[in-house]
Design an enzyme around this catalytic site. Structure first.
Site, short mmCIF file in Angstrom:
data_model
loop_
_atom_site.label_atom_id
_atom_site.label_comp_id
_atom_site.label_asym_id
_atom_site.label_seq_id
_atom_site.Cartn_x
_atom_site.Cartn_y
_atom_site.Cartn_z
CD GLU A 121 -2.32 -1.53 2.69
OE1 GLU A 121 -2.05 -0.77 3.65
OE2 GLU A 121 -2.95 -2.60 2.84
CG LEU A 123 -5.93 0.01 2.32
CD1 LEU A 123 -6.63 1.34 2.54
CD2 LEU A 123 -6.05 -0.86 3.53
CD GLU A 148 -3.70 -4.68 5.54
OE1 GLU A 148 -4.85 -5.15 5.44
OE2 GLU A 148 -3.50 -3.44 5.64
CD GLN A 186 0.41 2.39 4.93
OE1 GLN A 186 -0.70 2.58 5.40
NE2 GLN A 186 0.74 2.77 3.71
CG PHE A 187 1.97 1.13 10.65
CD1 PHE A 187 2.94 1.76 11.42
CD2 PHE A 187 1.32 1.87 9.66
CE1 PHE A 187 3.26 3.10 11.21
CE2 PHE A 187 1.64 3.21 9.44
CZ PHE A 187 2.61 3.82 10.23
CB ILE A 218 1.15 -8.05 9.88
CG1 ILE A 218 1.82 -8.91 8.78
CG2 ILE A 218 1.16 -8.77 11.21
CD1 ILE A 218 3.31 -9.13 9.00
N PRO A 249 -4.44 -9.65 9.17
CG PRO A 249 -5.74 -7.94 8.27
CD PRO A 249 -4.54 -8.19 9.13
CG HIS A 309 -0.37 3.27 13.41
ND1 HIS A 309 -1.71 3.23 13.70
CD2 HIS A 309 -0.29 3.67 12.12
CE1 HIS A 309 -2.41 3.59 12.64
NE2 HIS A 309 -1.56 3.85 11.66
#
Lengths: 320, 351
Positions: free
Chosen positions: A29, A58, A60, A82-83, A87, A89, A129
């Protein structure tokens, strides 16, 4: 030699590997046009095009699942989540497929995939995050877990991870991204997976740390006769280096940002107890995050191990 | 400001071969007599294999097994439209697809008998091991299709899943990625009406599964999944479209799971005999046989000979499967990584 931070070092590793091997592609993403929310992939879409640096929907699980298909087909995808808090999913894909395909196909197929993800406390970000959930991934046979602690190692380890024939989770501390600068050579060098690094030699106590905790550990050991080990690869972890140090010092402190219960420190501690127990002068000490849901930024400094807590842990084991 | 229709989709259903064995010749795909015979022979082989696998399970000679009974045409009509270089990503019910692609039948039995070596796909056969977690493998098929497109290979990937699989998030993500990246892939939904005990109506409120494709920006079509000609024709068109760079297609094969979900299930707990009987009349092999009889392509002698040949092959497969030596215990560790870890090497010494 250029001096650079971890963001630039990782970017350089990606760029050089993509120049070397056309099978290396990036997906995730915002990794393309935007260059990633931390700018780790900045400039790569311009250089290598949209076919090799893919801004994905978008999703994961979609990112990791399609990356697995690409890897099986012969590419070397580097997927970005992204963070780390996002993760989960993709865990079905990571555990049920990436980790298992070599085994369940008896070596016919493999998944040379790198999943990069920023982790840990440190940038005053919203909920989800700042997670540090490396232990979950270390428990799954078939994947490797790598955590660099400095720009030099980040570049060398990422190059090794990209060339590795098996799936690698590559954790990048958000706190370290722009904190440290050091000399990083342009061009090819690798730092091997599965090997720890002795950052400082010492004789009285072994302190094992990785990723974001290494900096704090180095401050905490100032003035102490401590041997500091940067584990770098958590799974498979470098037992030999750890045991050799334990046999020398007889005292152990393990430092990690993740919660204590079931953290990777538990694995190291149990391993030492199994294989080097008789060399110990006293109990093994873990200095870790608390067994709490990660707090919002107002309390995150209390959550994370501090230099003082690490020092206190060292003092405790030095009583024996 | 007026309210206008900005998008509409027409969901089509294709049927060519009736239950009585009459075909709409205007829709018939170009198949030679020998190809039609080959289709029949393969269908019989698939069913013979399946029947034997069920018996072997009942006798305790293999473990849990998922039957394909009733879905043979959906499996063969689709895979028959592929070229050798095309890739298949199957779910756990595609035993017939393996048989049709020439996979060693003894290895299928070896796998369901509890030995991973049975799913070691031989070099040169572009198939993926079956996926047990429902729907997850669609993403692998999409990723492989994206990779093929990137490498400029004229390769198509094809993936199978059931009506239950369309409820999984990975179905959505796979369809969505395929649409966005215009991947050369064909999605085959074998809508067999039942996901274990939950009927199709409880998986989605949509009238068809085919129509879901339109939301992802590509075409979907429903075919009579027990009609080998309709299945083949729709798949062939979708494969060619994908190969020509025109993106993905979703094909809903409207069929029926005549057997239990697996040998660990008892379908009589949740569905009526009448429903099953009604679908028996739509049997895909009987239908093709009637068609061939009318064309003079099927005689009793040919039927018997086909069956005897299938039985002989399956007999041989059973013998081979049962003659395979047990795997070595240390092998459970051997393929975790390319190189075993030092800890794994120590663990191997236990055996």
């Amino acid at each position: 030699m250029a001096t650079m931070n971890m963001v630039h070092a990782i970017n350089l590793a990606l760029k050089e590997e993509m120049e070397r091997d056309k099978n290396v592609v990036i997906l995730g993403e915002d990794v393309g046009r935007d260059g990633g929310v931390f700018r780790v992939t900045e400039g790569l879409m311009d250089q290598f095009g949209e076919e090799r640096v893919m801004d994905t929907p978008l999703a994961e699980s979609g990112i990791v699942g399609t990356a697995i298909g690409m890897a099986v087909y012969g590419l070397r995808p580097v997927a970005e989540i992204q963070f780390m808090g996002f993760i989960y999913p993709a865990v079905d894909q990571i555990f049920n497929h990436a980790a298992r395909i070599r085994s369940r196909s008896r070596g016919r197929y493999s998944v040379p995939l790198v999943i990069r993800t920023p982790y840990g406390v440190g940038i005053k970000s919203p909920e989800h995050h700042s997670e540090s959930s490396e232990a979950h991934f270390c428990h799954m046979p078939g994947i490797k877990v790598v955590v660099p602690s400095s720009p030099y190692n980040a570049k060398g380890l990422l190059i090794s991870a990209i060339r590795d024939p098996d799936p690698v989770i590559f954790l990048e501390s958000t706190r370290l991204y722009r904190m440290i600068k050091e000399e990083v050579p342009e061009g090819e060098y690798t730092v091997p997976l599965g090997k720890a690094r002795i950052v400082q030699e010492g004789g009285q106590v072994t302190v094992v740390a990785w990723g974001s905790m290494l900096q704090k550990t180095m401050k905490a050991v100032e003035g102490a006769d401590a041997e500091v080990i940067d584990l770098m690869t958590l799974n498979p972890f470098d037992e030999e280096t750890v045991y050799a140090s334990v046999k020398k010092t007889g005292r152990v402190v393990i430092v990690h940002e993740a919660p204590k219960t079931g953290g990777f420190g538990a694995e190291i501690s149990a391993s030492i107890a199994e294989d080097a127990m008789l060399y110990l002068k006293g109990p093994i000490k873990r200095v870790t995050g608390y067994d709490a849901v990660l707090p919002l930024p107002k309390l995150e400094d209390y959550y994370m191990p501090t230099v003082e807590r690490i020092r206190k842990g060292i003092d405790e084991v030095m009583q024996y | 400001m007026p309210e206008t229709t900005i998008e509409s989709c027409n969901v089509k259903r294709l049927e060519i071969l009736s239950e009585t064995g009459d075909a709409d010749e205007s829709l018939m795909p170009p198949l030679s007599d020998s190809q039609i015979r080959e289709l029949y022979e393969t269908l019989v082989r698939m069913r013979t294999f399946d029947h034997r696998a069920l018996n072997l399970q009942r006798e305790g000679r293999i473990g849990t097994y998922a039957s394909i009974l009733g879905q043979e045409a959906s499996q063969l009509g689709t895979v028959y439209a592929l070229e050798k270089e095309d890739w298949v990503f199957p779910s756990f019910r595609e035993n017939g697809v393996f048989v049709a692609r020439g996979y060693e039948m003894y290895m299928i039995l070896q796998y369901w008998g509890g030995d991973e070596r049975g799913i070691k796909i031989p070099e040169g056969l572009n198939m993926f091991p079956i996926s047990i977690p429902v729907g997850t493998h669609m993403l692998h098929a999409v990723g492989a299709a994206m990779a093929a497109k990137y490498k400029r290979d004229k390769v198509v990937t094809l993936t199978y899943f059931g009506d239950g699989g369309t409820s999984e998030g990975d179905f959505h993500e796979g369809m969505n990625f395929a649409g966005v990246f215009k991947a050369p892939i064909v999605f085959i939904c074998e809508n067999n009406q039942w996901a274990i005990s939950v009927p199709r109506a409880k998986q989605t409120a949509a009238k068809t599964i085919a129509q879901k494709a339109f939301a992802y920006g590509f075409e979907g079509i429903q075919v009579d999944g027990n009609d080998i000609f309709a299945v083949y024709k729709a798949t062939k068109a979708a494969v060619e479209k994908a190969r020509n760079g025109d993106g993905p297609t979703l094909i809903e094969c409207h069929t029926y799971r005549m057997s239990d979900h697996t040998t660990a299930d008892d379908a009589s707990r949740y569905r009526s005999k009448e429903e099953v009987e009604a679908w028996k009349a739509k049997d895909p092999i009987m239908r093709l046989q009637r068609y061939m009889e009318k064309k003079g392509l099927w005689t009793e002698a040919f039927g018997k000979q086909t069956e005897a040949a299938a039985v002989a092959l399956v007999d041989d497969a059973v013998k081979k499967a049962e003659a395979v030596e047990k795997p070595k215990p240390a092998d459970m560790l051997t393929y975790t990584y390319k190189e075993p870890t030092s800890r794994q090497k120590k663990q191997m010494r236990d055996f």
